[in-house]
Write a protein that holds these residues in place. Structure first.
Motif, PDB file in Angstrom:
ATOM      1  N   ARG A  84      40.263  30.051-126.331  1.00 51.83           N
ATOM      2  CA  ARG A  84      40.621  28.673-126.729  1.00 51.83           C
ATOM      3  C   ARG A  84      39.391  27.939-127.272  1.00 51.83           C
ATOM      4  O   ARG A  84      39.071  26.820-126.865  1.00 51.83           O
ATOM      5  N   SER A  85      38.741  28.587-128.238  1.00 49.15           N
ATOM      6  CA  SER A  85      37.495  28.041-128.787  1.00 49.15           C
ATOM      7  C   SER A  85      37.519  27.881-130.306  1.00 49.15           C
ATOM      8  O   SER A  85      36.503  27.542-130.909  1.00 49.15           O
ATOM      9  N   LEU A  86      38.661  28.124-130.938  1.00 47.94           N
ATOM     10  CA  LEU A  86      38.712  28.096-132.397  1.00 47.94           C
ATOM     11  C   LEU A  86      38.634  26.666-132.926  1.00 47.94           C
ATOM     12  O   LEU A  86      39.300  25.763-132.422  1.00 47.94           O
ATOM     13  N   THR A  87      37.837  26.490-133.964  1.00 50.73           N
ATOM     14  CA  THR A  87      37.727  25.187-134.615  1.00 50.73           C
ATOM     15  C   THR A  87      38.676  25.126-135.820  1.00 50.73           C
ATOM     16  O   THR A  87      39.275  26.130-136.211  1.00 50.73           O
ATOM     17  N   GLY A  88      38.777  23.948-136.403  1.00 50.86           N
ATOM     18  CA  GLY A  88      39.756  23.723-137.457  1.00 50.86           C
ATOM     19  C   GLY A  88      39.617  24.642-138.656  1.00 50.86           C
ATOM     20  O   GLY A  88      40.614  25.124-139.204  1.00 50.86           O
ATOM     21  N   GLY A 148      44.916  29.030-129.770  1.00 50.41           N
ATOM     22  CA  GLY A 148      43.519  29.249-129.422  1.00 50.41           C
ATOM     23  C   GLY A 148      42.603  28.117-129.846  1.00 50.41           C
ATOM     24  O   GLY A 148      41.376  28.274-129.825  1.00 50.41           O
ATOM     25  N   ALA A 149      43.179  26.975-130.218  1.00 43.07           N
ATOM     26  CA  ALA A 149      42.370  25.839-130.666  1.00 43.07           C
ATOM     27  C   ALA A 149      41.486  25.306-129.541  1.00 43.07           C
ATOM     28  O   ALA A 149      41.873  25.303-128.368  1.00 43.07           O
ATOM     29  N   LYS A 150      40.314  24.850-129.912  1.00 45.48           N
ATOM     30  CA  LYS A 150      39.365  24.286-128.949  1.00 45.48           C
ATOM     31  C   LYS A 150      39.949  23.065-128.253  1.00 45.48           C
ATOM     32  O   LYS A 150      39.733  22.838-127.060  1.00 45.48           O
ATOM     33  N   ASN A 151      40.685  22.273-128.997  1.00 45.69           N
ATOM     34  CA  ASN A 151      41.396  21.112-128.461  1.00 45.69           C
ATOM     35  C   ASN A 151      42.463  20.715-129.475  1.00 45.69           C
ATOM     36  O   ASN A 151      42.570  21.321-130.554  1.00 45.69           O
ATOM     37  N   LEU A 152      43.246  19.711-129.142  1.00 46.62           N
ATOM     38  CA  LEU A 152      44.332  19.299-130.028  1.00 46.62           C
ATOM     39  C   LEU A 152      43.805  18.822-131.377  1.00 46.62           C
ATOM     40  O   LEU A 152      44.381  19.142-132.427  1.00 46.62           O
TER      41      LEU A 152
END
Length: 396
Positions: free
Chosen positions: A39-43, A272-276
């Protein structure tokens, strides 16, 4: 030939090296690290992976073939995709991330129960492994060979070359999916996506340059096409075209909603997004590029039709050819255009980025199938007490 092979190897190796460099310290031992990139992927990586997982030879060849016949109206698939992605970002993604799910069947379980989760997971796995993966492999290999005429360049039969490409794509794609997990897939997708954007725009650039000649530039080229076929740039399809405009509100819309908002293969990278905020940035950035995709997926087909039908370019006519019913073989239009306009010294680079797009779709499907099996089958029914590491190994 040497320059073609060298440029192919250089670009492919560069993508592999950059991917390794960025992901070398990533967690691939736990199930969350492997299946959801920790869960670390950036945009940027989410956008790149979304786009390249979707874009492969079936779009390059298929949509450009459709635009050869029907003109600009086939862009509806890309435009509606952009709308669907906006809905994913604003409506679905907040709910997905809030629930902490890793698969769509998990989300369905919260409302409909465990049996629905199991049935949905089984449908996805069977569809991916028995239908989508063979489809992606064969069409990718066949499309790549058709675009670049590799069997002629290497002096082997067409079937032999397709088998060679199948083995190559499956081996390299499997390596990314098995050893690197979702993060390696997302990172490599982004670099390959940048290459495909450049390569695709080059085909459009050289095509319009050929049509324009020494007069009028690109605006002049578009004016020539419109003068020869006033319907080429009509955005609403008619009843005798593949996308009659009322279908925008029925089949096209529904298919895009499913594909971009509930298809595990596509939206797993958003889980896997870092955050919403990063997830929404990635999805909206992908939507922006989908709106621009007709420059690569539609306009070259229109240019090819002009060169074949209006200019009667001999090389293009021979390359496109006719079907048994006497109509143009539109599935060959994009490959014929590539062979006609792309300089030989760029052939290896273009082959590399197209191969990257095939790899992206293949390894994304493989990773999603493994995720579904490990989390929705293995963890639920085979070994409920399995550790995260054991769950991860079950999907490798």
């Amino acid at each position: 030939m040497f320059l073609t092979i060298a440029s192919f190897v250089c670009f492919t190796s560069l993508v592999a090296f950059l991917t390794w460099r960025i992901t070398r310290n990533s967690d691939v031992e736990s199930d969350e690290g492997y299946f959801l990139a920790g869960r670390s992927l950036t945009g940027v990586f989410i956008a790149g992976s979304l786009l390249l997982t979707n874009l492969s030879t079936e779009q390059l060849v298929g949509l450009n073939g459709d635009s050869f016949k029907d003109g600009l109206s086939v862009m509806c698939w890309e435009v509606v995709a952009g709308i669907s992605l906006v809905i994913l970002a604003l409506v679905f993604l907040p709910r997905y991330l809030k629930s902490g799910i890793a698969t769509i069947p998990q989300f369905l379980e919260t409302r409909y129960g465990r049996s629905v989760r199991s049935v949905t997971a089984a449908i996805f796995i069977v569809a991916y492994m028995m239908i989508l993966l063979p489809f992606v492999l064969f069409l990718g290999a066949n499309g790549l060979n058709g675009m670049l005429g590799l069997h002629v360049k290497f002096g082997v039969s067409e079937l032999t070359m397709i088998w060679m490409l199948l083995v190559f794509i499956a081996t390299l794609g499997g390596a990314y999916a098995i050893f690197g997990g979702l993060k390696a897939i997302a990172v490599s997708d982004t670099f390959n996506g940048a290459g495909l954007l450049v390569g695709g725009l080059m085909i459009t650039f050289f095509s319009l340059q050929l049509i324009a000649g020494s007069e009028g530039g690109f605006v002049g080229a578009l004016a020539k096409i419109e003068a020869a076929d006033p319907d080429a740039f009509q955005s609403l399809g008619t009843a005798d075209e593949s996308t009659h405009w009322p279908t925008l509100f029925t089949g096209v819309l529904l298919l895009n909603f499913f594909y971009w908002t509930t298809n595990q293969q596509i939206i797993q990278r958003t889980f896997g997004a870092k955050n919403l905020a990063e997830g929404q940035k990635g999805v909206l950035l992908a939507a922006f590029f989908k709106i621009l995709a007709p420059l690569i997926l539609v306009l070259p087909g229109i240019a090819a039709a002009y060169l074949v039908i209006t200019v009667e370019d001999t090389q293009m006519i021979e390359s496109v050819g006719m079907t048994d019913d006497g109509s143009w073989n539109t599935s060959r239009a994009y490959g014929a255009l590539v062979a006609r306009v792309l300089p030989n010294w760029l052939l290896g680079f273009f082959a590399a980025v197209v191969t990257g797009s095939i790899l992206s779709t293949f390894n994304s499907v493989l990773n999603s199938a493994a995720t579904l099996f490990s989390l929705d089958v293995y963890k639920q029914y085979i070994s409920p007490s399995a550790t995260g590491s054991q769950v991860r190994r079950s999907g490798q």
